[in-house]
Design a protein around this motif. Sequence first.
Motif, PDB file in Angstrom:
ATOM      1  N   ASP A 130       0.816  -1.218   0.000  1.00  0.00           N
ATOM      2  CA  ASP A 130       0.000   0.000   0.000  1.00  0.00           C
ATOM      3  C   ASP A 130       0.848   1.266   0.000  1.00  0.00           C
ATOM      4  OD1 ASP A 130      -2.135  -1.658   0.124  1.00  0.00           O
ATOM      5  OD2 ASP A 130      -2.802  -1.067   2.117  1.00  0.00           O
ATOM      6  N   ALA A 131       0.356   2.312  -0.646  1.00  0.00           N
ATOM      7  CA  ALA A 131       0.981   3.635  -0.606  1.00  0.00           C
ATOM      8  C   ALA A 131      -0.130   4.660  -0.684  1.00  0.00           C
ATOM      9  CB  ALA A 131       1.962   3.823  -1.752  1.00  0.00           C
ATOM     10  N   TYR A 132       0.110   5.846  -0.098  1.00  0.00           N
ATOM     11  CA  TYR A 132      -0.893   6.910  -0.170  1.00  0.00           C
ATOM     12  C   TYR A 132      -0.227   8.259  -0.364  1.00  0.00           C
ATOM     13  CZ  TYR A 132       0.327   7.829   4.738  1.00  0.00           C
ATOM     14  OH  TYR A 132       1.010   8.116   5.898  1.00  0.00           O
ATOM     15  N   ARG A 153       6.147  -1.004  -5.547  1.00  0.00           N
ATOM     16  CA  ARG A 153       6.751  -0.229  -6.622  1.00  0.00           C
ATOM     17  C   ARG A 153       5.688   0.227  -7.618  1.00  0.00           C
ATOM     18  NH1 ARG A 153      11.320  -1.851 -11.080  1.00  0.00           N
ATOM     19  NH2 ARG A 153      11.779   0.290 -11.707  1.00  0.00           N
ATOM     20  N   ALA A 154       4.770  -0.674  -7.989  1.00  0.00           N
ATOM     21  CA  ALA A 154       3.688  -0.296  -8.894  1.00  0.00           C
ATOM     22  C   ALA A 154       2.836   0.810  -8.275  1.00  0.00           C
ATOM     23  CB  ALA A 154       2.833  -1.519  -9.216  1.00  0.00           C
ATOM     24  N   ALA A 155       2.573   0.703  -6.961  1.00  0.00           N
ATOM     25  CA  ALA A 155       1.751   1.698  -6.281  1.00  0.00           C
ATOM     26  C   ALA A 155       2.430   3.059  -6.261  1.00  0.00           C
ATOM     27  CB  ALA A 155       1.438   1.238  -4.860  1.00  0.00           C
ATOM     28  N   THR A 158       2.491   4.687  -9.665  1.00  0.00           N
ATOM     29  CA  THR A 158       1.159   5.215  -9.982  1.00  0.00           C
ATOM     30  C   THR A 158       0.904   6.542  -9.282  1.00  0.00           C
ATOM     31  OG1 THR A 158       0.228   3.030 -10.428  1.00  0.00           O
ATOM     32  CG2 THR A 158      -1.307   4.740  -9.750  1.00  0.00           C
ATOM     33  N   LEU A 159       1.245   6.622  -8.000  1.00  0.00           N
ATOM     34  CA  LEU A 159       1.018   7.866  -7.275  1.00  0.00           C
ATOM     35  C   LEU A 159       1.917   8.985  -7.784  1.00  0.00           C
ATOM     36  CD1 LEU A 159       0.422   6.768  -3.576  1.00  0.00           C
ATOM     37  CD2 LEU A 159      -1.224   7.165  -5.414  1.00  0.00           C
ATOM     38  N   SER A 160       3.111   8.645  -8.279  1.00  0.00           N
ATOM     39  CA  SER A 160       3.970   9.689  -8.836  1.00  0.00           C
ATOM     40  C   SER A 160       3.317  10.342 -10.045  1.00  0.00           C
ATOM     41  CB  SER A 160       5.331   9.106  -9.209  1.00  0.00           C
ATOM     42  OG  SER A 160       5.238   8.246 -10.345  1.00  0.00           O
ATOM     43  N   ALA A 161       2.574   9.559 -10.829  1.00  0.00           N
ATOM     44  CA  ALA A 161       1.853  10.128 -11.972  1.00  0.00           C
ATOM     45  C   ALA A 161       0.688  10.989 -11.512  1.00  0.00           C
ATOM     46  CB  ALA A 161       1.364   9.003 -12.894  1.00  0.00           C
ATOM     47  N   GLU A 197      11.366  -9.365 -15.239  1.00  0.00           N
ATOM     48  CA  GLU A 197      11.051  -9.944 -13.934  1.00  0.00           C
ATOM     49  C   GLU A 197       9.857  -9.251 -13.278  1.00  0.00           C
ATOM     50  OE1 GLU A 197      14.158  -6.729 -13.188  1.00  0.00           O
ATOM     51  OE2 GLU A 197      13.631  -8.205 -14.730  1.00  0.00           O
ATOM     52  N   ASN A 198       9.484  -8.071 -13.767  1.00  0.00           N
ATOM     53  CA  ASN A 198       8.329  -7.344 -13.231  1.00  0.00           C
ATOM     54  C   ASN A 198       7.277  -7.116 -14.315  1.00  0.00           C
ATOM     55  OD1 ASN A 198       9.280  -6.980 -10.553  1.00  0.00           O
ATOM     56  ND2 ASN A 198      10.653  -5.368 -11.281  1.00  0.00           N
ATOM     57  N   SER A 199       7.130  -8.078 -15.176  1.00  0.00           N
ATOM     58  CA  SER A 199       6.236  -7.918 -16.327  1.00  0.00           C
ATOM     59  C   SER A 199       4.760  -7.848 -15.942  1.00  0.00           C
ATOM     60  CB  SER A 199       6.442  -9.066 -17.308  1.00  0.00           C
ATOM     61  OG  SER A 199       6.160 -10.314 -16.673  1.00  0.00           O
ATOM     62  N   ASP A 200       4.443  -8.238 -14.709  1.00  0.00           N
ATOM     63  CA  ASP A 200       3.030  -8.247 -14.299  1.00  0.00           C
ATOM     64  C   ASP A 200       2.711  -7.124 -13.302  1.00  0.00           C
ATOM     65  OD1 ASP A 200       4.541  -9.264 -12.258  1.00  0.00           O
ATOM     66  OD2 ASP A 200       3.135 -10.878 -11.732  1.00  0.00           O
ATOM     67  N   LEU A 201       3.477  -6.033 -13.299  1.00  0.00           N
ATOM     68  CA  LEU A 201       3.205  -4.928 -12.379  1.00  0.00           C
ATOM     69  C   LEU A 201       1.771  -4.416 -12.558  1.00  0.00           C
ATOM     70  CD1 LEU A 201       6.403  -2.656 -12.490  1.00  0.00           C
ATOM     71  CD2 LEU A 201       5.637  -4.127 -10.627  1.00  0.00           C
ATOM     72  N   ALA A 202       1.074  -4.269 -11.439  1.00  0.00           N
ATOM     73  CA  ALA A 202      -0.299  -3.754 -11.477  1.00  0.00           C
ATOM     74  C   ALA A 202      -0.669  -3.229 -10.093  1.00  0.00           C
ATOM     75  CB  ALA A 202      -1.280  -4.848 -11.907  1.00  0.00           C
ATOM     76  N   THR A 203      -1.618  -2.326 -10.045  1.00  0.00           N
ATOM     77  CA  THR A 203      -2.017  -1.731  -8.769  1.00  0.00           C
ATOM     78  C   THR A 203      -3.424  -1.154  -8.855  1.00  0.00           C
ATOM     79  OG1 THR A 203      -1.479  -0.006  -7.148  1.00  0.00           O
ATOM     80  CG2 THR A 203      -0.951   0.464  -9.422  1.00  0.00           C
ATOM     81  N   THR A 204      -4.080  -1.101  -7.727  1.00  0.00           N
ATOM     82  CA  THR A 204      -5.356  -0.389  -7.653  1.00  0.00           C
ATOM     83  C   THR A 204      -5.074   1.113  -7.599  1.00  0.00           C
ATOM     84  OG1 THR A 204      -5.452  -0.326  -5.230  1.00  0.00           O
ATOM     85  CG2 THR A 204      -6.297  -2.303  -6.306  1.00  0.00           C
TER      86      THR A 204
END
Length: 341
Positions: A130-132, A153-155, A158-161, A197-204
């Motif tokens: 989790d990240a906020y 990392r995905a989270a 995403t928040l950086s964008a 190695e991180n080809s499936d990065l995904a996040t809510t």
Amino acid sequence: MLATLMFLIVFLAVVLIGGAVLLRARRLRPLPVPRRQRTLVESGAVRTAPDFPREAGAPGGQLAKQPVQALGMAPTRPLDDRGIPGPSAYEFLGTRDFGVAPVRELVADWPPGLAVVALATGSIGYPSPDAYFVQRNIIAVARGLNGASAGQRAATLTLSAIITAPLGRAADVAKALRDGAKSANQLVRSVARREPENSDLATTLDVVHVAFDGEQATLCYAHAGTAAIWLQRADTARLEPLTQAHAVDGGPALRAVGFTADLTPDIGELPAGMGDRVFIVTATPYYALPAEALKSIAVDHADKPLADCVTALAEAARAAAAPEGITIVAAELSRSPSFHG
């Protein structure tokens, strides 16, 4: 000869006196306040926030009143600006500010905003994806779907964008939210393509933005994934869901940042008022805070401080003994914006 000697004596005296004056002025000159980032480890959460100046004479070095902005992560291992653990992140651990999280309030003449409380229920040292992100009128939460390290990392990517999206400057906030989610999706997918190695990065992704026009507030939100956004009206204390999970019967997420080339988040806009509360609650593959429990606790604490409500929600989640913790970020529309996490 005598005239030359007197000239040299006067010249040396002037140089010595001038040097002493300059040295004293240099010693008395205040040091500049560093603007570097620092990491605070408090209550089982890591939060990265600007290095705020201290108020002179305040007991314990109280934080000066500053605009609210914070980026937080649930685990205790810091990441750099690309979401990767590295030496550049560890240099911020030298502040030794590990006491009770302070509340940073805006000055009284600032416009209304959000009083925010953020709390992670996971154990200290137990990795969480989790990240906020919190600003005066924005809260955003992401939960990676690929385990703790890659998920976080995905989270954070995403928040950086979302941080760079012009939400506070856009005339059309809904479009800005949609464009921000699109940028986040492109960023996560581009990183996944470069790293097999991180080809499936995904996040809510869940974002709430509140714009104020005098006393009238407009709440706009974006949602993709399995977390939930709830709204509690101040006049009725009623709690209502603003989003539905993109999943079937508590199963895996069917829509999220990084899944497909095109991301279409749910976008909503509605009027809000002072005292209204918004809750963003993440969910794990094994546990989601029951809707009935959330409603009951929120209604019981409607006339109590927001921090008490969030604490009660966190205790309810911990009581379930879920293998992974969740994150609760709650905000109240207020004339005194603040952050406590």
